[in-house]
Design an enzyme around this catalytic site. Structure first.
Site, short mmCIF file in Angstrom:
data_model
loop_
_atom_site.label_atom_id
_atom_site.label_comp_id
_atom_site.label_asym_id
_atom_site.label_seq_id
_atom_site.Cartn_x
_atom_site.Cartn_y
_atom_site.Cartn_z
NE ARG A 1 -2.06 -1.66 2.98
CZ ARG A 1 -2.05 -2.92 2.61
NH1 ARG A 1 -2.83 -3.34 1.67
NH2 ARG A 1 -1.23 -3.78 3.17
CB THR A 2 3.51 2.47 2.28
OG1 THR A 2 2.75 2.10 3.42
CG2 THR A 2 4.21 3.78 2.56
CE LYS B 1 26.27 -4.81 -7.03
NZ LYS B 1 26.13 -3.71 -7.98
NE ARG C 1 7.36 0.50 4.86
CZ ARG C 1 6.15 -0.03 4.98
NH1 ARG C 1 5.95 -1.31 4.78
NH2 ARG C 1 5.13 0.73 5.32
CG HIS D 1 3.92 4.12 8.60
ND1 HIS D 1 4.18 4.91 7.51
CD2 HIS D 1 3.33 3.00 8.11
CE1 HIS D 1 3.77 4.28 6.42
NE2 HIS D 1 3.24 3.13 6.76
#
Lengths: 307, 162
Positions: free
Chosen positions: A57-58, A86, A107, A135
Site C-alpha cells: 500500500r505505502t 554488495k 522504508r 510511520h
C-alpha cells in the site's frame, strides 16, 4: 495556513497547523486522486523510492500520488534489489539516489533510518516506516479518514486495538490523536501494551488514555475501532498466540446496533472478519484510498514545482 | 595519657585527607555515584592519585560523595558526562593549593557522541557513519531520547554505560 517542515520523519515534528494544512490540501486533491481531474504540479520532478522492506500500500500509493501529480518515480522495492547486497551503507545509497531524485521516500527495518537519511542528504525525506518506530504518512491518512467520515477529529472517542507494543502505526497515531483532544482507549493483551516512551509522551501532553485488555469494555462508547494485526512472531508460545488472537477478533455480529466505524492500516489477516467489509462499519478500504490524496498533499508541500 | 587501669593510652591515629596541590576536586556528587564518576574519567589509573570520599555529610544534599584527582584538570566533555549521573556536582580546579576555577556541571539539552542507544534496532547500532545524539527530555532524574529512533533512556541504562 502553511506547512513548516522540510522532511516528514516523525509525527512529533508536526504542529497541529502542519497537520491541518495537509488534511485541507488532501481534500482539494481528491478529484485528482480519483482520476476525475488532471494535475501537473510535479511535472519534471522525480521521487526516489528506497524500500528496504516489503510494502504494498505505502509504496504503490506514493507512486500513484507522484504520477497523478505528473511526476516520475525511480527506486527499489526490496533490499535485495539495491546495492545493500554488495555491502553499501544506507548513507551511501541515500546520497546517490538523492543526486537523481528531488525527494526520497525511505522504508527501512531499523528505527531512525529515515531521520539518519535526512541528516545526510539535501533533498526532502519522507519516512515510510522505520522498524517499530514511526510511520507518519499512515497517521496523516488515518486522521484524514476520521475527518472525512465524521467531519471532525476533535472530541472523537477512539479505541486502538491489538498489538500496541510493536505496531508502529498506533504509536504515531496515538501521539497525533492526543494533539487533537481525542479520547483514547488502548485495548491489548498485557504483553502487547503501549511502550513506556509513548505513554511518557502522552502524559507529558496531558493526554489521558484508558488501558484495558477487553474489547467489550469499549464497544459501547467509541466512534472508531482502530484494529491492528497481532503477529505470530511476537509470541514464543503458539497456543498463547492463538488464544490472544481469538480474543481480539472483530465480526459483524458484535458490531450490530453500534454507532462506530472500523479502521485498519492493512494488511489484515483474520482480525477483522470479511463479513464486516461491506457493512457501513468497515472503512479500511476507503482509508487505504485516502493514502493517495494525503501523500499527494505531502509531495506538493515538500517538492518545489517548476515555475 | 594514663588510663584508670594505669596503662598508657595511644592517641588514635587520624587519617586526614590532605588538600591537593594541583588537580581537580569534584564535590557534591550524588551519594554513592563517585565510582561511576571515576569510570567516566577513565580512573583509576596507575599514575594518578585519587581520593574518594563516599556518603559524606552535606548540608545541602544530606549526603554526598567527593572525588579528588591530583594533577589533572577536567575537560568540558568529561564535565558534561558527569552531569548525566551527578547533576549537582561542582568542579574545583586547584593550582598550587588554591582554587583557581569553580563551576557547576551543566546538563546540556543535547548529549552528542557520548552514549550508545540501548535499542539494538536503532540505526545508530548499524554499520553506518553516524554519531549518537540524545535530547535531554527530563533533568531530574535524567531521561534522554534518541534523536534517531526516539526511544527513551532512563538513569539505570545511562549509568550502565559508565
Amino acid at each position: 495556513m502553511s506547512f513548516s517542515l522540510k522532511n516528514v520523519i516523525s509525527i512529533k515534528d508536526f504542529s497541529k497547523e502542519d497537520i491541518n494544512f495537509i488534511l485541507k490540501q488532501a481534500k482539494e486533491l481528491e478529484p485528482i486522486a480519483r482520476s476525475q481531474e488532471m494535475c501537473q504540479t510535479m511535472a519534471g520532478k522525480i521521487l526516489g523510492m528506497m524500500f528496504y522492506e516489503p510494502s504494498t500500500r505505502t509504496r504503490l500509493s506514493f507512486e500513484t500520488s507522484m504520477k497523478r501529480l505528473g511526476g516520475g518515480v525511480i527506486g527499489f522495492a526490496e533490499a535485495g534489489a539495491s546495492s545493500v547486497t554488495k555491502g553499501e551503507t544506507l548513507s551511501d545509497t541515500a546520497r546517490m539516489v538523492s543526486e537523481y531524485a528531488d525527494a526520497l521516500v525511505v522504508r527501512h527495518n531499523l528505527e531512525g533510518a529515515a531521520r539518519f537519511v535526512s541528516d545526510v542528504v539535501d533533498v526532502p525525506v519522507i519516512n515510510a516506516g522505520d522498524g517499530a518506530g514511526q510511520h507518519p504518512t499512515q497517521t496523516l491518512l488515518d486522521l484524514y479518514t476520521m475527518q472525512r467520515v465524521f467531519g471532525k477529529i476533535k472530541g472523537l472517542n477512539v479505541a486502538l486495538i491489538g498489538d500496541l507494543k510493536y505496531g508502529r502505526t498506533v504509536h504515531s497515531l496515538s501521539y497525533a490523536l492526543g494533539m487533537f483532544g481525542v479520547k483514547m482507549s488502548f485495548v491489548s493483551p498485557p504483553e502487547l501494551r503501549m511502550p513506556r516512551e509513548i505513554m511518557h509522551d502522552l502524559r507529558h501532553n496531558n493526554v489521558v488514555a484508558q488501558e484495558t485488555d477487553s474489547i467489550q469494555e469499549v464497544l459501547d462508547d467509541v466512534d472508531v475501532l482502530y484494529i491492528t494485526r497481532i503477529q505470530k512472531e511476537r509470541f514464543p508460545d503458539i497456543e498463547e498466540y492463538l488464544r490472544i488472537k481469538g480474543a481480539y477478533r472483530i465480526n459483524a455480529t458484535m458490531l450490530q446496533g453500534k454507532d462506530l466505524i472500523v479502521m485498519h492500516p492493512l494488511p489484515r489477516v483474520d482480525e477483522i472478519s470479511p463479513d464486516v467489509d461491506d457493512t457501513p462499519y468497515g472503512k479500511y478500504f476507503e482509508q487505504a484510498f485516502y493514502g493517495v490524496p494525503v501523500r499527494m498533499a505531502l509531495l506538493n508541500a515538500l517538492i518545489k514545482p517548476f515555475e | 595519657m594514663i588510663s584508670s587501669m594505669g596503662h598508657i593510652m595511644k592517641k588514635p591515629k587520624e587519617l586526614k585527607v590532605k588538600p591537593i596541590k594541583n588537580g581537580t576536586v569534584i564535590d557534591h556528587i550524588t551519594a554513592n555515584k563517585s565510582l561511576n564518576v571515576l569510570n567516566i574519567l577513565g580512573l583509576p589509573s596507575e599514575k594518578i592519585k585519587v581520593t574518594v570520599a563516599m556518603n559524606m555529610q552535606s548540608s545541602h544534599m544530606g549526603s554526598k560523595d567527593i572525588v579528588k584527582i591530583e594533577n589533572r584538570e577536567l575537560e568540558s566533555s568529561e564535565v558534561d558526562q558527569i552531569a548525566l549521573i551527578a547533576p549537582k556536582a561542582t568542579i574545583n580546579i586547584v593550582r598550587d593549593y588554591e582554587i583557581v576555577g569553580k563551576g557547576k556541571v551543566h546538563l546540556l539539552n543535547e548529549v552528542k557522541g557520548l552514549l550508545d542507544c540501548p535499542n539494538p534496532n536503532c540505526i545508530t547500532n548499524a554499520l553506518e557513519p553516524v554519531v549518537n545524539r540524545f535530547y535531554v527530555i527530563e533533568k531530574e532524574p535524567v531521561i534522554l531520547r534518541c534523536h534517531y529512533c526516539e526511544r527513551i533512556m532512563e538513569e539505570e541504562e545511562i549509568e550502565s554505560q559508565f
